[in-house]
Design a protein around this motif. Structure first.
Motif, PDB file in Angstrom:
ATOM      1  N   ASN A 176      -7.573  -9.370  15.153  1.00 54.77           N
ATOM      2  CA  ASN A 176      -7.352  -8.231  16.283  1.00 54.77           C
ATOM      3  C   ASN A 176      -5.737  -9.184  16.405  1.00 54.77           C
ATOM      4  OD1 ASN A 176      -9.057  -7.699  17.071  1.00 54.77           O
ATOM      5  ND2 ASN A 176     -10.111  -9.405  18.235  1.00 54.77           N
ATOM      6  N   LEU A 177      -5.032 -10.365  15.932  1.00 62.38           N
ATOM      7  CA  LEU A 177      -3.576 -10.730  16.296  1.00 62.38           C
ATOM      8  C   LEU A 177      -2.990  -9.840  14.935  1.00 62.38           C
ATOM      9  CD1 LEU A 177      -3.790 -14.565  16.670  1.00 62.38           C
ATOM     10  CD2 LEU A 177      -3.077 -12.852  18.206  1.00 62.38           C
ATOM     11  N   LYS A 178      -3.046  -9.517  13.983  1.00 55.51           N
ATOM     12  CA  LYS A 178      -2.416  -9.175  13.179  1.00 55.51           C
ATOM     13  C   LYS A 178      -2.517  -7.936  13.318  1.00 55.51           C
ATOM     14  CE  LYS A 178      -2.898 -12.097   8.952  1.00 55.51           C
ATOM     15  NZ  LYS A 178      -1.210 -11.783   8.456  1.00 55.51           N
ATOM     16  N   GLN A 179      -3.180  -6.922  13.745  1.00 56.02           N
ATOM     17  CA  GLN A 179      -3.286  -5.629  14.466  1.00 56.02           C
ATOM     18  C   GLN A 179      -1.947  -5.818  15.380  1.00 56.02           C
ATOM     19  OE1 GLN A 179      -4.471  -3.132  11.929  1.00 56.02           O
ATOM     20  NE2 GLN A 179      -5.104  -5.339  11.660  1.00 56.02           N
ATOM     21  N   ILE A 180      -1.734  -6.267  16.555  1.00 54.82           N
ATOM     22  CA  ILE A 180      -0.659  -6.307  17.349  1.00 54.82           C
ATOM     23  C   ILE A 180       0.811  -5.503  16.617  1.00 54.82           C
ATOM     24  CG2 ILE A 180       0.528  -7.510  19.251  1.00 54.82           C
ATOM     25  CD1 ILE A 180      -1.753  -8.989  19.588  1.00 54.82           C
ATOM     26  N   LYS A 181       1.011  -4.809  17.371  1.00 53.56           N
ATOM     27  CA  LYS A 181       2.224  -4.041  16.508  1.00 53.56           C
ATOM     28  C   LYS A 181       2.783  -3.401  18.349  1.00 53.56           C
ATOM     29  CE  LYS A 181       2.116   0.591  14.751  1.00 53.56           C
ATOM     30  NZ  LYS A 181       1.075   1.433  14.099  1.00 53.56           N
ATOM     31  N   PRO A 218      -2.525  -0.663  -2.226  1.00 51.00           N
ATOM     32  CA  PRO A 218      -2.464  -2.267  -3.084  1.00 51.00           C
ATOM     33  C   PRO A 218      -1.622  -2.485  -4.068  1.00 51.00           C
ATOM     34  CG  PRO A 218      -5.112  -0.416  -2.992  1.00 51.00           C
ATOM     35  CD  PRO A 218      -3.786   0.159  -2.828  1.00 51.00           C
ATOM     36  N   GLU A 219      -1.368  -1.415  -5.049  1.00 46.32           N
ATOM     37  CA  GLU A 219       0.061  -1.994  -5.732  1.00 46.32           C
ATOM     38  C   GLU A 219       1.125  -1.571  -5.225  1.00 46.32           C
ATOM     39  OE1 GLU A 219       1.115  -0.157 -10.359  1.00 46.32           O
ATOM     40  OE2 GLU A 219      -0.752   0.552  -9.243  1.00 46.32           O
ATOM     41  N   LEU A 220       1.074  -0.555  -4.676  1.00 47.14           N
ATOM     42  CA  LEU A 220       2.731  -0.797  -4.266  1.00 47.14           C
ATOM     43  C   LEU A 220       3.142  -1.159  -2.774  1.00 47.14           C
ATOM     44  CD1 LEU A 220       3.038   3.102  -4.482  1.00 47.14           C
ATOM     45  CD2 LEU A 220       3.541   1.316  -6.253  1.00 47.14           C
ATOM     46  N   HIS A 221       2.222  -2.075  -1.878  1.00 43.26           N
ATOM     47  CA  HIS A 221       2.940  -2.600  -1.043  1.00 43.26           C
ATOM     48  C   HIS A 221       3.390  -3.276  -0.366  1.00 43.26           C
ATOM     49  CE1 HIS A 221       1.906  -4.056   3.288  1.00 43.26           C
ATOM     50  NE2 HIS A 221       1.463  -3.369   3.998  1.00 43.26           N
ATOM     51  N   ASN A 222       3.315  -4.283  -1.281  1.00 51.09           N
ATOM     52  CA  ASN A 222       4.818  -5.130  -1.098  1.00 51.09           C
ATOM     53  C   ASN A 222       6.012  -4.817  -1.719  1.00 51.09           C
ATOM     54  OD1 ASN A 222       2.731  -6.803  -0.140  1.00 51.09           O
ATOM     55  ND2 ASN A 222       2.363  -7.634  -1.624  1.00 51.09           N
ATOM     56  N   LEU A 223       6.714  -4.417  -2.300  1.00 51.74           N
ATOM     57  CA  LEU A 223       7.486  -3.648  -2.893  1.00 51.74           C
ATOM     58  C   LEU A 223       8.743  -3.589  -1.621  1.00 51.74           C
ATOM     59  CD1 LEU A 223       6.670  -0.462  -5.809  1.00 51.74           C
ATOM     60  CD2 LEU A 223       7.219  -3.240  -6.348  1.00 51.74           C
ATOM     61  N   SER A 264       7.392   2.262   5.039  1.00 46.99           N
ATOM     62  CA  SER A 264       6.664   3.296   5.959  1.00 46.99           C
ATOM     63  C   SER A 264       5.668   3.818   5.371  1.00 46.99           C
ATOM     64  CB  SER A 264       7.288   3.881   7.019  1.00 46.99           C
ATOM     65  OG  SER A 264       8.285   2.185   7.875  1.00 46.99           O
ATOM     66  N   VAL A 265       3.967   3.646   5.888  1.00 43.80           N
ATOM     67  CA  VAL A 265       3.219   4.696   5.195  1.00 43.80           C
ATOM     68  C   VAL A 265       2.785   5.033   5.873  1.00 43.80           C
ATOM     69  CG1 VAL A 265       1.127   4.356   3.169  1.00 43.80           C
ATOM     70  CG2 VAL A 265       3.089   3.315   2.780  1.00 43.80           C
ATOM     71  N   TRP A 282     -10.144   1.120   5.051  1.00 42.11           N
ATOM     72  CA  TRP A 282      -8.890   0.074   4.789  1.00 42.11           C
ATOM     73  C   TRP A 282      -8.090   0.329   4.687  1.00 42.11           C
ATOM     74  CZ3 TRP A 282      -4.881   2.856   2.060  1.00 42.11           C
ATOM     75  CH2 TRP A 282      -4.741   3.861   2.348  1.00 42.11           C
ATOM     76  N   SER A 283      -6.587   0.438   5.512  1.00 42.05           N
ATOM     77  CA  SER A 283      -5.361   1.012   5.821  1.00 42.05           C
ATOM     78  C   SER A 283      -4.896  -0.249   7.008  1.00 42.05           C
ATOM     79  CB  SER A 283      -5.296   2.366   6.397  1.00 42.05           C
ATOM     80  OG  SER A 283      -5.234   2.390   8.011  1.00 42.05           O
ATOM     81  N   LEU A 284      -6.331  -0.876   7.014  1.00 43.17           N
ATOM     82  CA  LEU A 284      -5.938  -1.921   8.566  1.00 43.17           C
ATOM     83  C   LEU A 284      -5.288  -3.394   7.840  1.00 43.17           C
ATOM     84  CD1 LEU A 284      -8.903  -1.483  11.294  1.00 43.17           C
ATOM     85  CD2 LEU A 284      -6.755  -0.817  11.499  1.00 43.17           C
ATOM     86  N   ASN A 285      -5.888  -3.112   6.098  1.00 38.88           N
ATOM     87  CA  ASN A 285      -4.967  -4.176   5.908  1.00 38.88           C
ATOM     88  C   ASN A 285      -3.546  -3.784   5.092  1.00 38.88           C
ATOM     89  OD1 ASN A 285      -8.279  -5.476   5.501  1.00 38.88           O
ATOM     90  ND2 ASN A 285      -8.377  -3.647   3.731  1.00 38.88           N
ATOM     91  N   PHE A 286      -3.445  -3.085   4.872  1.00 35.68           N
ATOM     92  CA  PHE A 286      -1.330  -3.008   4.832  1.00 35.68           C
ATOM     93  C   PHE A 286      -1.206  -2.529   6.151  1.00 35.68           C
ATOM     94  CE2 PHE A 286      -2.799  -3.018   0.730  1.00 35.68           C
ATOM     95  CZ  PHE A 286      -4.150  -2.355   0.352  1.00 35.68           C
ATOM     96  N   ASP A 287       0.022  -3.483   6.107  1.00 33.27           N
ATOM     97  CA  ASP A 287       0.944  -3.535   7.384  1.00 33.27           C
ATOM     98  C   ASP A 287       1.803  -2.579   7.969  1.00 33.27           C
ATOM     99  OD1 ASP A 287       1.057  -7.266   7.774  1.00 33.27           O
ATOM    100  OD2 ASP A 287      -0.394  -6.254   8.719  1.00 33.27           O
ATOM    101  N   LYS A 288       2.509  -1.942   6.171  1.00 36.90           N
ATOM    102  CA  LYS A 288       3.358  -0.907   6.374  1.00 36.90           C
ATOM    103  C   LYS A 288       2.658   0.765   7.187  1.00 36.90           C
ATOM    104  CE  LYS A 288       6.761  -3.109   3.124  1.00 36.90           C
ATOM    105  NZ  LYS A 288       7.202  -3.049   1.843  1.00 36.90           N
TER     106      LYS A 288
END
Length: 573
Positions: free
Chosen positions: A294-299, A80-85, A90-91, A104-110
């Motif tokens: 669901n749209l945000k999880q399309i990858k 949560p602290e590093l994601h937008n750097l 990739s993580v 919890w990981s679904l909230n972070f695109d990286k």
């Protein structure tokens, strides 16, 4: 060059791979593998057993590109602290409890995914490193502007993907939940694009499957939503503008463009043909907020050609189909005007801009604009230059009058109104279709044919009076309807990119002549240098090639017009 030197030249600078896990020894196997990977410097591998030290390193490395493998416990605390750097690329969550850490990981695109199998982690990690390496090398080789955060690419996809070279009909999207896909066809082929949240394109094999399906054939276009094994039709179209074009391919039209854009933030998908822009959309589907997660999880993107995914059987299409992928969705149409930075003074100028600053355009446009932005026709030596040009057009003995009549059949069936003068400045130095700087003289009521510009960059500046610019989706005999018409006034400028504002018609709808200054340049990425402007003939039934030759050199033209003006003035004394 030695093998060692070649290997070193392939390596990705500033790449860092971090393994953060105080209890697991699997990092030794990964490290051993990557010492032999030609893309990775041995010093690129870092191991941390303290999450605070690891976080401090990441925050203090803004010029790095970091791939982080981390435990679920540390990941939940740090990400949560590093994601937008910007340096965190990739993580990868490596843990025992996939279900818990998935939540919890679904909230972070990286976060690419959650793994408990070291082999699956290694395979995915390896693919991502190779893909990033290829993308980085291509950026360096083709277009320096891709690394310039100031440059606006206006949603144009710029990353080529070849299913045959990757031996797969499935491709990861660079960003979850957004992007634009362009398909260029050199022969008509029905196709499907399926955007999903899972790597497996079969909805029957997944409990939480979500997908958006685009189907394009010569009968209709459909967009559907798939949730598990239930498919819902969202929209369809049978308009000629959207269905597969099976008639215009060949010598006259070398290709057709189809595009599909996803935007999970604004809850839409768009399908269009021709130029990739909002005005060229054929279908636009909006979703409700319940679909946003669901749209945000399309990858993933899956492609099917001719109802087939067997690449061996489709080998004959490899040279006929080009696919490009971009990270930006098609939201709005870019403004046509170029404005100076001093003209952006209010919030309205930013929210609903009338134009764009030249500084955000690609380098060729910036250079061209800087050369012509202060060009003036009248000067102290010849303050009547514009009036003299108008006089030469009206006088049957004038230079302009005669040259215009000589060109009446230049674009096919004789038509005096479809003529204008091309007065060139300088020489052809091989970096543009013809001589790059052209003064164009448009008598009242005259116009150009519908034409394109050889995929070049360009700037058009109105030096005198006003001109009507009409833009078209593509150079297509079947569709000669403009999607934008814009009247440009004196001292205003507009722009073009290889895939934007390329096909237009210029018309002088006023009762006086108009004079413009046009300039063109090939991009660094252009290795073909197509030398012609293609145009639709005056009869509207065929497409021909126009060699952009000069009617006269600028200095020669100016001197001749000045002599005419002087002689005419003497007659009135």
């Amino acid at each position: 060059m030695s093998a060692t030197t070649k290997k070193e030249n392939q390596r990705i600078p500033n790449l860092v791979i971090i393994w953060l896990d105080p209890t697991c020894n699997d990092h030794n196997e990964f490290k051993r593998y990557y010492f032999n990977n030609p893309l990775v410097e041995p010093e690129s591998w870092l191991y941390f057993d303290n999450h605070e030290h690891c976080a401090d390193y990441i925050k203090g490395s803004p010029r790095k590109k970091i791939f982080l493998i981390v435990t679920g416990r540390f990941g939940e605390e740090m990400i949560p602290e590093l994601h937008n750097l910007i340096q965190l690329h990739s993580v990868y969550i490596y843990c025992k409890n996939i279900t818990k850490n998935k939540q919890w990981s679904l909230n972070f695109d990286k976060i690419t995914d959650v793994y408990n199998d070291p082999i699956k982690l290694l395979v995915q990690f390896q693919n991502d490193i190779v893909e990033y390496g290829l993308r980085f090398q291509k950026i360096l080789r083709i277009n320096d502007d891709d690394n310039d955060p100031k440059v606006n690419h206006f949603s144009q996809p710029n990353k080529n993907w070849c299913p045959w070279k990757s031996n797969s009909c499935t491709k990861n999207l660079t960003l979850k939940g957004q992007g634009t896909i362009e398909i260029i066809q050199l022969m008509p082929v029905p196709f499907e694009l399926l955007l999903t949240n899972t790597e497996n394109s079969n909805s029957n094999d997944n409990d939480d499957f979500f997908g958006i399906l685009l189907i394009v054939n010569d009968q209709k276009v459909t967009i559907s939503k798939i949730i598990n094994d239930e498919t819902t039709l969202l929209q369809e179209s049978i308009d000629d503008d959207g269905v597969l074009d099976t008639q215009s391919n060949g010598e006259e039209i070398p290709y057709n463009i189809y595009w599909f854009s996803l935007d999970s933030n604004n809850l839409f998908v768009k399908y269009g043909t021709g130029e990739i822009r909002h005005h060229c959309r054929v279908i636009e589907c909006y979703f409700n907020e319940n679909d946003q997660k669901n749209l945000k999880q399309i990858k993933y993107m899956h492609i099917k050609l001719n109802n087939n995914i067997n690449l061996n059987e489709l080998k004959y299409l490899q040279s006929k189909i080009k696919v490009y992928i971009g990270t930006e969705p098609v939201v709005d149409d870019p403004p046509l005007l170029i404005l100076s930075e001093t003209q952006f003074t209010t919030v309205e100028d930013i929210v609903n801009p009338r134009g764009i600053p030249a500084s955000v355009l690609a380098e060729p446009c910036r250079i061209l604009y800087s050369y012509i932005s202060n060009f003036k026709l009248n000067n102290d030596d010849f303050p009547q230059f514009i009036n003299a040009i108008e006089q030469s057009i009206q006088n049957s003995n004038g230079l302009c009058y005669k040259k215009l009549h000589e060109k009446a059949n230049r674009f096919g069936k004789p038509n005096l109104k479809a003529t204008y003068l091309r007065i060139t400045l300088g020489k052809n130095i091989g970096n543009a279709p013809g001589i790059p700087y052209v003064l164009e003289v448009w008598p009242a009521g005259h116009y150009s044919p519908i034409h394109n510009h050889g995929n070049s960059y360009g700037i058009i500046r109105i030096l005198y009076n006003e001109i009507l610019i009409s833009l078209y989706q593509s150079l297509n005999i079947k569709n000669q309807k403009p999607f934008i018409k814009r009247l440009l006034h004196e001292n205003e400028s507009t722009w073009m990119l290889p895939k934007l504002n390329q096909t237009h018609q210029v018309s002088n709808v006023s009762d006086r002549c108009c004079i413009t200054l046009q300039c063109y340049q090939y991009g660094k990425e252009d290795t073909k240098h197509y030398e012609y402007f293609d145009y639709i003939n005056n009869d509207g039934k065929s497409i021909n090639h126009f060699n952009p030759i000069s009617d006269m050199d600028y200095m020669e033209f100016r001197d001749a017009i000045k002599r005419e003006w002087t002689e005419k003035s003497m007659e009135t004394l």
